[in-house]
Design a protein around this motif. Structure first.
Motif, PDB file in Angstrom:
ATOM      1  N   ASN A 258       4.880 -24.770 -15.995  1.00  0.00           N
ATOM      2  CA  ASN A 258       3.849 -25.812 -15.842  1.00  0.00           C
ATOM      3  C   ASN A 258       4.255 -27.061 -16.620  1.00  0.00           C
ATOM      4  OD1 ASN A 258       2.359 -23.859 -14.512  1.00  0.00           O
ATOM      5  ND2 ASN A 258       0.971 -23.483 -16.225  1.00  0.00           N
TER       6      ASN A 258
ATOM      7  N   ASP B  47     -13.108 -42.123  -3.915  1.00  0.00           N
ATOM      8  CA  ASP B  47     -11.834 -41.410  -4.031  1.00  0.00           C
ATOM      9  C   ASP B  47     -11.224 -41.183  -2.652  1.00  0.00           C
ATOM     10  OD1 ASP B  47     -12.911 -39.136  -6.702  1.00  0.00           O
ATOM     11  OD2 ASP B  47     -12.438 -41.266  -6.677  1.00  0.00           O
TER      12      ASP B  47
ATOM     13  N   PHE C 140      -3.468 -35.046  -6.846  1.00  0.00           N
ATOM     14  CA  PHE C 140      -4.819 -35.264  -7.351  1.00  0.00           C
ATOM     15  C   PHE C 140      -5.545 -36.182  -6.367  1.00  0.00           C
ATOM     16  CE2 PHE C 140      -3.608 -32.915 -10.927  1.00  0.00           C
ATOM     17  CZ  PHE C 140      -2.382 -33.350 -11.387  1.00  0.00           C
ATOM     18  N   GLN C 141      -6.247 -37.184  -6.840  1.00  0.00           N
ATOM     19  CA  GLN C 141      -6.914 -38.102  -5.918  1.00  0.00           C
ATOM     20  C   GLN C 141      -6.423 -39.514  -6.162  1.00  0.00           C
ATOM     21  OE1 GLN C 141      -9.522 -35.564  -7.025  1.00  0.00           O
ATOM     22  NE2 GLN C 141      -8.848 -34.697  -5.088  1.00  0.00           N
TER      23      GLN C 141
ATOM     24  N   GLN D  81      -7.547 -43.268  -6.695  1.00  0.00           N
ATOM     25  CA  GLN D  81      -8.716 -44.056  -7.076  1.00  0.00           C
ATOM     26  C   GLN D  81      -8.235 -45.277  -7.865  1.00  0.00           C
ATOM     27  OE1 GLN D  81     -10.005 -41.458 -10.916  1.00  0.00           O
ATOM     28  NE2 GLN D  81     -10.784 -40.658  -9.033  1.00  0.00           N
TER      29      GLN D  81
ATOM     30  N   GLY E 124       1.921 -28.138 -21.473  1.00  0.00           N
ATOM     31  CA  GLY E 124       1.920 -26.882 -20.712  1.00  0.00           C
ATOM     32  C   GLY E 124       1.732 -25.650 -21.579  1.00  0.00           C
TER      33      GLY E 124
ATOM     34  N   PRO F 248      -2.073 -25.433 -24.612  1.00  0.00           N
ATOM     35  CA  PRO F 248      -3.373 -24.937 -24.134  1.00  0.00           C
ATOM     36  C   PRO F 248      -3.447 -23.424 -23.974  1.00  0.00           C
ATOM     37  CG  PRO F 248      -2.746 -26.869 -22.889  1.00  0.00           C
ATOM     38  CD  PRO F 248      -1.547 -26.474 -23.714  1.00  0.00           C
ATOM     39  N   LEU F 249      -2.309 -22.753 -23.940  1.00  0.00           N
ATOM     40  CA  LEU F 249      -2.353 -21.292 -23.808  1.00  0.00           C
ATOM     41  C   LEU F 249      -2.963 -20.659 -25.069  1.00  0.00           C
ATOM     42  CD1 LEU F 249       1.127 -20.471 -22.197  1.00  0.00           C
ATOM     43  CD2 LEU F 249      -1.065 -20.843 -21.074  1.00  0.00           C
TER      44      LEU F 249
ATOM     45  N   THR G 140      -7.106 -30.694 -25.203  1.00  0.00           N
ATOM     46  CA  THR G 140      -7.358 -31.773 -26.169  1.00  0.00           C
ATOM     47  C   THR G 140      -6.430 -31.629 -27.372  1.00  0.00           C
ATOM     48  OG1 THR G 140      -9.665 -31.777 -25.470  1.00  0.00           O
ATOM     49  CG2 THR G 140      -9.153 -32.936 -27.505  1.00  0.00           C
TER      50      THR G 140
ATOM     51  N   PRO H  22     -15.102 -42.594 -11.919  1.00  0.00           N
ATOM     52  CA  PRO H  22     -14.903 -41.294 -11.269  1.00  0.00           C
ATOM     53  C   PRO H  22     -16.198 -40.782 -10.651  1.00  0.00           C
ATOM     54  CG  PRO H  22     -13.988 -41.300 -13.484  1.00  0.00           C
ATOM     55  CD  PRO H  22     -14.770 -42.575 -13.333  1.00  0.00           C
ATOM     56  N   GLY H  23     -16.089 -40.192  -9.478  1.00  0.00           N
ATOM     57  CA  GLY H  23     -17.282 -39.666  -8.822  1.00  0.00           C
ATOM     58  C   GLY H  23     -18.094 -40.718  -8.090  1.00  0.00           C
TER      59      GLY H  23
ATOM     60  N   PRO I 231     -11.203 -30.910 -20.969  1.00  0.00           N
ATOM     61  CA  PRO I 231     -11.793 -32.228 -21.226  1.00  0.00           C
ATOM     62  C   PRO I 231     -12.560 -32.751 -20.018  1.00  0.00           C
ATOM     63  CG  PRO I 231      -9.469 -32.199 -21.828  1.00  0.00           C
ATOM     64  CD  PRO I 231      -9.737 -30.944 -21.085  1.00  0.00           C
TER      65      PRO I 231
ATOM     66  N   THR J 216      -8.197 -33.640 -14.417  1.00  0.00           N
ATOM     67  CA  THR J 216      -7.879 -33.178 -13.063  1.00  0.00           C
ATOM     68  C   THR J 216      -6.652 -32.270 -13.049  1.00  0.00           C
ATOM     69  OG1 THR J 216      -6.697 -35.253 -12.713  1.00  0.00           O
ATOM     70  CG2 THR J 216      -8.912 -35.103 -11.790  1.00  0.00           C
ATOM     71  N   GLU J 217      -6.106 -31.967 -14.200  1.00  0.00           N
ATOM     72  CA  GLU J 217      -4.955 -31.072 -14.311  1.00  0.00           C
ATOM     73  C   GLU J 217      -5.438 -29.771 -14.937  1.00  0.00           C
ATOM     74  OE1 GLU J 217      -2.090 -30.762 -13.216  1.00  0.00           O
ATOM     75  OE2 GLU J 217      -1.220 -29.245 -14.505  1.00  0.00           O
TER      76      GLU J 217
ATOM     77  N   TYR K 176      -3.651 -26.602 -14.521  1.00  0.00           N
ATOM     78  CA  TYR K 176      -2.655 -25.531 -14.621  1.00  0.00           C
ATOM     79  C   TYR K 176      -2.695 -24.818 -15.974  1.00  0.00           C
ATOM     80  CZ  TYR K 176       0.019 -25.763 -10.250  1.00  0.00           C
ATOM     81  OH  TYR K 176       0.424 -25.660  -8.946  1.00  0.00           O
ATOM     82  N   PRO K 177      -2.792 -25.536 -17.094  1.00  0.00           N
ATOM     83  CA  PRO K 177      -2.839 -24.811 -18.379  1.00  0.00           C
ATOM     84  C   PRO K 177      -4.069 -23.902 -18.485  1.00  0.00           C
ATOM     85  CG  PRO K 177      -2.353 -27.128 -18.733  1.00  0.00           C
ATOM     86  CD  PRO K 177      -2.740 -26.985 -17.304  1.00  0.00           C
ATOM     87  N   GLU K 178      -5.208 -24.405 -18.037  1.00  0.00           N
ATOM     88  CA  GLU K 178      -6.433 -23.604 -18.125  1.00  0.00           C
ATOM     89  C   GLU K 178      -6.349 -22.360 -17.233  1.00  0.00           C
ATOM     90  OE1 GLU K 178      -6.452 -26.923 -17.879  1.00  0.00           O
ATOM     91  OE2 GLU K 178      -7.455 -27.542 -19.719  1.00  0.00           O
TER      92      GLU K 178
ATOM     93  N   LYS L 117      -3.945 -19.703 -18.629  1.00  0.00           N
ATOM     94  CA  LYS L 117      -4.558 -18.952 -19.732  1.00  0.00           C
ATOM     95  C   LYS L 117      -5.582 -17.954 -19.191  1.00  0.00           C
ATOM     96  CE  LYS L 117      -6.798 -19.996 -24.133  1.00  0.00           C
ATOM     97  NZ  LYS L 117      -7.231 -21.094 -25.022  1.00  0.00           N
TER      98      LYS L 117
ATOM     99  N   ASN M 163     -14.454 -34.336  -7.246  1.00  0.00           N
ATOM    100  CA  ASN M 163     -12.992 -34.447  -7.317  1.00  0.00           C
ATOM    101  C   ASN M 163     -12.412 -33.475  -8.336  1.00  0.00           C
ATOM    102  OD1 ASN M 163     -14.257 -36.062  -9.289  1.00  0.00           O
ATOM    103  ND2 ASN M 163     -12.389 -37.210  -9.641  1.00  0.00           N
TER     104      ASN M 163
END
Lengths: 284, 418
Positions: free
Chosen positions: A10, A117, A209-210, A212, A250, A253-254, A259, B67-68, B232, B236-237, B239-241, B244, B261
């Motif tokens: 990732n 979007d 993604f989108q 915008q 990548g 977050p594991l 954040t 956004p939205g 957060p 929009t990403e 993959y890490p979540e 896990k 979105n």
């Protein structure tokens, strides 16, 4: 172990996306000595261009990507000639001009394209599975294109006269002028290349993604971080910086969350700047 | 002498400007102006029903940028359509006087700060006493911080809660957590092998609250509940979540409260990383928008509260709104878009029942109503036992599932919370 390998995968994929975004920025800075803060908006326009060509006009998405790269290259030439040329070498003036351009392009996009979007169709659907590691083909495509562009750029700079002229300008502008190098022409070409790279990055990201008007913010945030970490004006620095930040985003977050990963990434940048202010592979 | 002349000139100019400013402020719109309703201390004039209609100004706040915004623009258009529909039927009648609705639209920019600015503009500058709109709890708080102190009645599109200490704040649809009971019931019915629930939760107070309720329902129903993965706001990403979460092998995932979105990204990326189990979310977002954003390849085994407004089985009022929509706008509405017709409609019903244009009087009446008509049918007023005040509208709720790239209606149910 699978989870860690997936996290590495990732991270490397995101890292190459960051590299794509940062490449254009680093080219422009190395030649024109301008931090092109509106690079994110060029990336955004590239995504919109792909959307309109692929979705509204119904052409093949790869054709759309090529059209977008070409169109934004032309825009880059216009911007260099009409705006940035007079600020070449002036960091503050260039910065202010770029900030003004951000407002213009972002507002123009919101008014012209609407605030809703949009989405670009996935260029290559499906998932590649290698030893249990899953890689979306769309992301793999971004990696392949990123690697290809870095190699092409590297060869262009090493093996062509124009590339060598760019190196000369980046090292010593006055000496390059004395050597008879047409600085204005090289700057235009550099800007065109930089905008083209941003457009390709934007088009690829628009499919993941989108699309915008505010999507350029992400590109600038990561692009600036990458080139500062890797070294302003260094292509290989952009690659190393992008991959390092990608791996942080990548893997961290594991165990923590996204954040914390961002905080660690920026903390690393500050640390590197303290011990090596020119960045990992930047020059004095 | 010259200096004194200059000082005198400055004093005269200052005086002129001050007088001019006072004059302008006294002639600027005040709540007592003829076109804006009187407060309760003065009775509305007893006009005959044949007198010409007056205007009732109502504020409308949605996220039209940021956004939205795609959804926000549709929601705004639904409210404006409702205004036109009410006015085409002669407006509303209060104490024998007809009022036509005039809307003033403000953009909350999808941020709490933007919401405060928008509400302040509507209340202080435009002088509105009623405001409708808003769906994100965190952003709604910005509006509430302005409207409650100023005694302006607010009807939010949706919110996670209503507040006993904020009697002028209402929600035109049920708490975002209300469909969860139905979603879990359908999950149990359609996917009986699910034993372990995972959660991907946005770092936003409303989303966290809804996730907490979801986990409690899951635990009560005997599911094994994994710790939520927090991401957060506006990310929009995923993959890490997902990486896990997948390490813990959930059978089903509640993707939580998200804008369309963000929702699409989390569903799509979950499928890319190999999650094959069912996903659901107590989210907004119409069928076509959600399907297009997720992509047909990833659009399977995903449930959320939505219905097809173009289906012949859609409620009669929904069909009427869809017909009006096609005559007015050049794009198709989604189910959640149509629902925002209710934001203004329920307010006008409360005003007519109260027979008053005083927000405090209308609020007291609205709170004590037991039912109110909505596009989905007769809705119950509720929330007293759950939230401490009866300020929430509970229309019937539909669950739709995306299966192999196509939507299918699962069922309608009553999400009422007493």
């Amino acid at each position: 172990m699978d989870t860690i390998l997936q996290g590495i995968s990732n991270g490397l994929m995101m890292g190459w996306i960051y590299v794509l975004v940062a490449l254009g920025l680093t080219i422009v800075f190395s030649i024109m000595r301008i931090v092109q803060f509106a690079h994110g908006e060029i990336y955004m326009l590239g995504a919109y261009c792909v959307y309109y060509v692929a979705v509204v006009l119904g052409l093949n998405v790869f054709v759309a990507l090529a059209v977008s790269a070409l169109a934004l290259a032309v825009l880059g030439v216009i911007l260099e000639r009409a705006l940035f040329r007079r600020f070449r070498g002036q960091i503050e003036g260039g910065m202010i001009a770029a900030i003004g351009l951000i407002l213009l392009l972002q507002t123009g996009a919101a008014v012209g394209f609407g605030t809703q979007d949009k989405w670009v169709p996935t260029m290559i659907p499906g998932v590649l599975v290698v030893a249990g590691i899953r890689i979306a083909w769309q992301r793999a495509l971004a990696v392949f294109i990123g690697i290809a562009l870095v190699l092409v750029l590297f060869l262009f700079i090493r093996r062509t006269k124009m590339g060598q002229a760019m190196v000369a300008i980046s090292q010593d502008l006055d000496a390059a002028v004395l050597q008879g190098i047409d600085v204005n022409r090289i700057s235009m070409i550099s800007m065109a290349i930089g905008c083209s790279l941003a457009a390709v990055a934007g088009g690829l990201m628009g499919a993941m993604f989108q699309v915008q008007p505010v999507m350029g913010g992400f590109a600038m945030e990561k692009g600036i971080a990458v080139i500062i970490l890797g070294g302003l004006g260094s292509i290989w620095g952009a690659v190393v910086g992008g991959l390092i930040l990608g791996l942080i985003d990548g893997l961290i977050p594991l165990w923590a969350n996204t954040t914390i990963a961002s905080i660690i990434g920026f903390a690393l940048i500050v640390f590197i700047l303290v011990i090596k202010p020119q960045g990992l592979l930047g020059h004095d | 002498m010259k200096r004194w002349s200059l000082i005198l000139l400055a004093v005269i100019l200052t005086g002129i400007l001050t007088l001019g400013g006072c004059s302008k402020s006294s002639s600027s719109p005040q709540p007592s102006s003829p076109s804006v309703p009187q407060t309760s201390s003065s009775q509305a004039p007893q006009a005959s029903s044949t007198s010409s209609p007056q205007t009732l100004k109502i504020g409308v706040i949605f996220g039209l940028t940021g956004p939205g915004s795609q959804s926000g623009i549709g929601w705004r258009d639904a409210v404006l359509l409702c205004k036109d529909w009410i006015n085409s039927r002669g407006g509303i009648t209060v104490n024998g006087q007809k009022y036509l609705i005039d809307t003033v639209v403000a953009d909350n920019q999808n941020t709490p700060a933007g919401a405060v600015a928008a509400a302040t503009k509507l209340v202080s500058q435009d002088g509105v006493k009623f405001i409708v709109g808003g769906v994100v709890p965190d952003i709604n708080q910005g509006v509430i911080s302005v409207t409650e102190p100023k005694k302006v009645l607010l009807v939010m599109g949706t919110n996670d809660v209503v507040y006993p200490d904020k009697p002028l704040t209402f929600s035109a649809s049920y708490s975002l957590a209300a469909p969860l009971g139905g979603l879990y019931a359908d999950l149990y019915k359609l996917y009986p092998d699910v034993k372990t629930m995972g959660y991907i939760v946005e770092d936003e107070p409303g989303a966290r609250a809804v996730a907490g309720i979801s986990q409690n329902i899951a635990k009560a129903q005997g599911f094994t509940v994994l710790d939520p993965i927090i991401h957060p706001w506006e990310s929009t990403e995923f993959y890490p979540e997902w990486t896990k979460l997948l390490a813990e092998k959930p059978d089903a995932v509640d993707v939580g409260l998200k804008l369309p979105n963000t929702l699409a990204a989390v569903v799509k990326q979950g499928r890319e990383l190999g999650f094959k189990g069912p996903m659901f979310g107590a989210v907004g977002g119409g069928i076509n928008t959600t399907l297009n954003m997720i992509g047909k390849d990833a659009a399977t085994d995903f449930m959320w509260p939505a219905y097809d407004p173009f289906s012949q089985d859609a409620p009669p009022m929904v069909q009427q709104v869809v017909k009006l929509w096609s005559q007015t706008y050049n794009y198709k509405p989604e189910s959640d878009t149509v629902d925002h017709f209710n934001d203004l409609w329920v307010l006008t019903q409360a005003i007519e029942k109260a027979q008053s244009l005083d927000p405090v009087v209308v609020a007291k009446t609205f709170t004590n109503m037991t039912t109110v008509e909505t596009t989905r049918g007769t809705a119950k007023m509720g929330g007293a036992r759950t939230f401490g005040i009866n300020n929430m509208v509970f229309p019937p709720c539909a669950i739709t599932r995306l299966q192999n790239g196509s939507p299918e209606l699962v069922n309608w149910f009553d999400p009422w919370m007493p």
